[in-house]
Design an enzyme around this catalytic site. Structure first.
Site, PDB file in Angstrom:
ATOM      1  N   SER A  38       0.757  -1.344  -0.004  1.00  0.00           N
ATOM      2  CA  SER A  38       0.174  -0.003   0.038  1.00  0.00           C
ATOM      3  C   SER A  38       0.876   1.427  -0.020  1.00  0.00           C
ATOM      4  O   SER A  38       0.510   2.247  -0.641  1.00  0.00           O
ATOM      5  CB  SER A  38      -0.990   0.185   1.316  1.00  0.00           C
ATOM      6  OG  SER A  38      -1.797  -1.158   1.206  1.00  0.00           O
ATOM      7  N   ASN A  42      -5.603  -9.345  -8.094  1.00  0.00           N
ATOM      8  CA  ASN A  42      -5.642  -9.958  -6.844  1.00  0.00           C
ATOM      9  C   ASN A  42      -7.132 -10.649  -6.369  1.00  0.00           C
ATOM     10  O   ASN A  42      -6.971 -11.515  -5.886  1.00  0.00           O
ATOM     11  CB  ASN A  42      -5.443  -9.120  -5.582  1.00  0.00           C
ATOM     12  CG  ASN A  42      -6.314  -7.624  -5.412  1.00  0.00           C
ATOM     13  OD1 ASN A  42      -6.215  -6.985  -6.363  1.00  0.00           O
ATOM     14  ND2 ASN A  42      -7.006  -7.519  -4.518  1.00  0.00           N
ATOM     15  N   SER A  61       5.214  -6.616  -2.154  1.00  0.00           N
ATOM     16  CA  SER A  61       5.057  -6.831  -0.860  1.00  0.00           C
ATOM     17  C   SER A  61       5.240  -8.022  -0.190  1.00  0.00           C
ATOM     18  O   SER A  61       4.828  -9.014  -0.643  1.00  0.00           O
ATOM     19  CB  SER A  61       3.384  -6.245  -0.408  1.00  0.00           C
ATOM     20  OG  SER A  61       3.187  -6.862   0.716  1.00  0.00           O
ATOM     21  N   CYS A 121     -18.597  -7.367   1.212  1.00  0.00           N
ATOM     22  CA  CYS A 121     -19.628  -7.539   2.663  1.00  0.00           C
ATOM     23  C   CYS A 121     -18.561  -7.629   3.889  1.00  0.00           C
ATOM     24  O   CYS A 121     -18.882  -7.306   5.110  1.00  0.00           O
ATOM     25  CB  CYS A 121     -20.399  -8.984   2.431  1.00  0.00           C
ATOM     26  SG  CYS A 121     -21.183  -8.937   1.051  1.00  0.00           S
TER      27      CYS A 121
HETATM   28  C1  LIG Z   1      -2.018  -7.289  -1.043  1.00  0.00           C
HETATM   29  C2  LIG Z   1      -1.944  -6.207  -2.091  1.00  0.00           C
HETATM   30  C3  LIG Z   1      -1.766  -4.665  -1.833  1.00  0.00           C
HETATM   31  C4  LIG Z   1      -1.478  -4.274  -0.627  1.00  0.00           C
HETATM   32  O1  LIG Z   1      -0.013  -4.592   0.072  1.00  0.00           O
HETATM   33  P1  LIG Z   1       0.014  -4.635   1.525  1.00  0.00           P
HETATM   34  O2  LIG Z   1       1.437  -4.860   1.806  1.00  0.00           O
HETATM   35  O3  LIG Z   1      -0.921  -5.403   2.268  1.00  0.00           O
HETATM   36  O4  LIG Z   1      -0.122  -3.100   1.873  1.00  0.00           O
HETATM   37  C5  LIG Z   1      -1.623  -3.999  -3.019  1.00  0.00           C
HETATM   38  N1  LIG Z   1      -1.831  -4.541  -4.221  1.00  0.00           N
HETATM   39  C6  LIG Z   1      -2.311  -5.751  -4.646  1.00  0.00           C
HETATM   40  C7  LIG Z   1      -2.611  -6.136  -5.810  1.00  0.00           C
HETATM   41  C8  LIG Z   1      -2.333  -6.610  -3.265  1.00  0.00           C
HETATM   42  O5  LIG Z   1      -2.773  -7.967  -3.639  1.00  0.00           O
END
Ligand SMILES: *Cc1c(COP(=O)(O)O)cnc(C)c1O
Length: 390
Positions: free
Chosen positions: A71, A150, A198, A324
């Site tokens: 993020s 995701n 991440s 939800c």
């Molecule tokens: C999980 C995710 C994030 C956020 O990453 P964090 O380390 O949890 O802040 C951003 N983009 C995608 C596509 C994700 O799957």
């Protein structure tokens, strides 16, 4: 039986990863900015981690900046480039299916004088490259498009997008959080200027990530304070987690083929068995261009929330296609963007696999899905009508 199939939300830290991290909490706890031995040891671990990760991504270690996660990397890339290039233009191009870290950062910029184009996607979740080209104006300073989604796992043509951005002299950022550990990535081949990762999505710890910033990209710092990360991202380095992230990415790419073969075999079995044995199901996302471990179904005449709770009762952890769980009743923006009607989007289920899942678990999930879906449908008045029509 307990089955964890929500690896797109987060993953278990691998034992080898944790083992490498532990000394940095209790013995090698020095601040990487301190000049005595304890500090130098931390600095050395930091440098080695940066080298390892940069090497795997095809980047120069100087182009890699550690953050608190995906993020932060997304927010930094988008707001940092927007602010630093405002004199050149105020237009950003993204898609309707981005992670909220990207969408909400863009919405924030819209409230502050920027204009954002949100590209549509087709029913498989792919953007149209001609639409992208058509959206570019002389004000466009940034294109931000995720590598792999995701929710539905669809993989975008990042190479081609990078070329279009380059030809038009526009910065290109990609959120590669879901792609890392699943797809071979070389930032130079991809023509990307910025790329977010991440650790907790590839068996590393939570709360740590990185932003690749190609040399020469104009970007504002995101966190002001000390001189860490070349004055661009202040804050005492999270050495233990960074060491863990480096180990996790190393393991992921050492075993990439093995990993992909394993999860793809499970994924394809899961898809086949569910589609064969349950009626009125739809597979969301592209059939070929999708993450090896991603499965996303919509079951008609069912509430995703009820399905998740029933699965939880038999020890299965998955994720619903609606928001939800976060207190809102809106179906996911991604499922709406691929054109699913609200009713169908509500009955969605994402199962995301990792190295730790087994064939036995897949069988257990399919068995339980058959019974649960049948039971929930028996309670649905809409399903009653369908049965009567037959
Ligand atoms: C999980 C995710 C994030 C956020 O990453 P964090 O380390 O949890 O802040 C951003 N983009 C995608 C596509 C994700 O799957």
């Amino acid at each position: 039986m307990n089955v964890y199939m929500d690896n797109a939300a987060t993953t278990a830290v691998k034992k080898e990863v944790l083992d490498e991290m532990i000394p940095f909490f209790t013995e090698k706890y020095g601040n990487a900015s301190s000049i005595y031995r304890l500090g130098r040891e931390s600095k050395k671990a930091l440098d080695q981690s940066r080298n390892k990760i940069a090497n795997i991504l095809g980047a120069d270690p100087k182009e890699l900046y550690f953050t608190s996660g995906g993020s932060e990397a997304d927010n930094w890339a988008i707001k940092g480039v927007a602010l630093a290039n405002r004199n050149k233009g105020n237009h950003i191009i993204t898609t309707k299916i981005e992670h909220h870290a990207v969408l909400h950062a863009c919405e924030y910029l819209e409230k502050n004088g920027f204009e954002v184009t949100y590209l549509d996607v087709d029913e498989d979740g792919l953007i149209n490259l001609d639409e992208l080209k058509g959206a570019i104006t002389d004000q466009t300073i940034l294109i931000t498009i995720m590598y792999a989604n995701n929710e539905i796992g669809t993989i975008q043509p990042i190479n081609e997008i990078g070329e279009i951005a380059k030809e038009n002299n526009i910065y290109f950022h990609t959120d590669a959080v879901q792609a890392i550990g699943n797809i071979e990535i070389d930032v130079k081949d991809l023509n990307v200027d910025l790329l977010s990762i991440s650790a907790h999505k590839f068996h590393g710890p939570k709360g740590v990530g990185a932003l690749y910033i190609r040399k020469g990209v104009k970007i504002h710092p995101y966190i002001h304070g000390g001189a860490q990360e070349k004055n661009r991202r202040a804050g005492t380095e999270n050495v233990a987690s960074i060491v863990g992230m480096a180990k996790a990415i190393e393991l992921a790419y050492e075993n990439l083929e093995e990993h992909n073969n394993h999860v793809m075999r499970l994924r394809d079995k899961l898809i086949k068995d569910v589609m064969d044995k349950i009626s009125h199901v739809r597979l969301n996302g592209h059939s070929q261009k999708r993450l090896p471990g991603n499965v996303n179904f919509s079951f008609e005449f069912i509430e995703g929330e009820a399905l998740l709770l029933s699965l939880d009762m038999v020890g299965i952890a998955g994720s619903s296609g609606s928001a939800c769980t976060s207190g809102s009743l809106d179906p996911s923006h991604v499922l709406l963007a691929i054109g699913l009607p609200h009713g169908i989007a509500h009955g969605s289920l994402r199962l995301s696999l990792s190295d730790f899942n087994t064939e036995e678990e897949v069988d257990y999930v399919v068995e339980n899905l058959i019974t649960i879906v049948d039971r929930l449908r028996q309670m649905s008045p809409l399903y009653e009508n369908v049965k009567e029509e037959k």
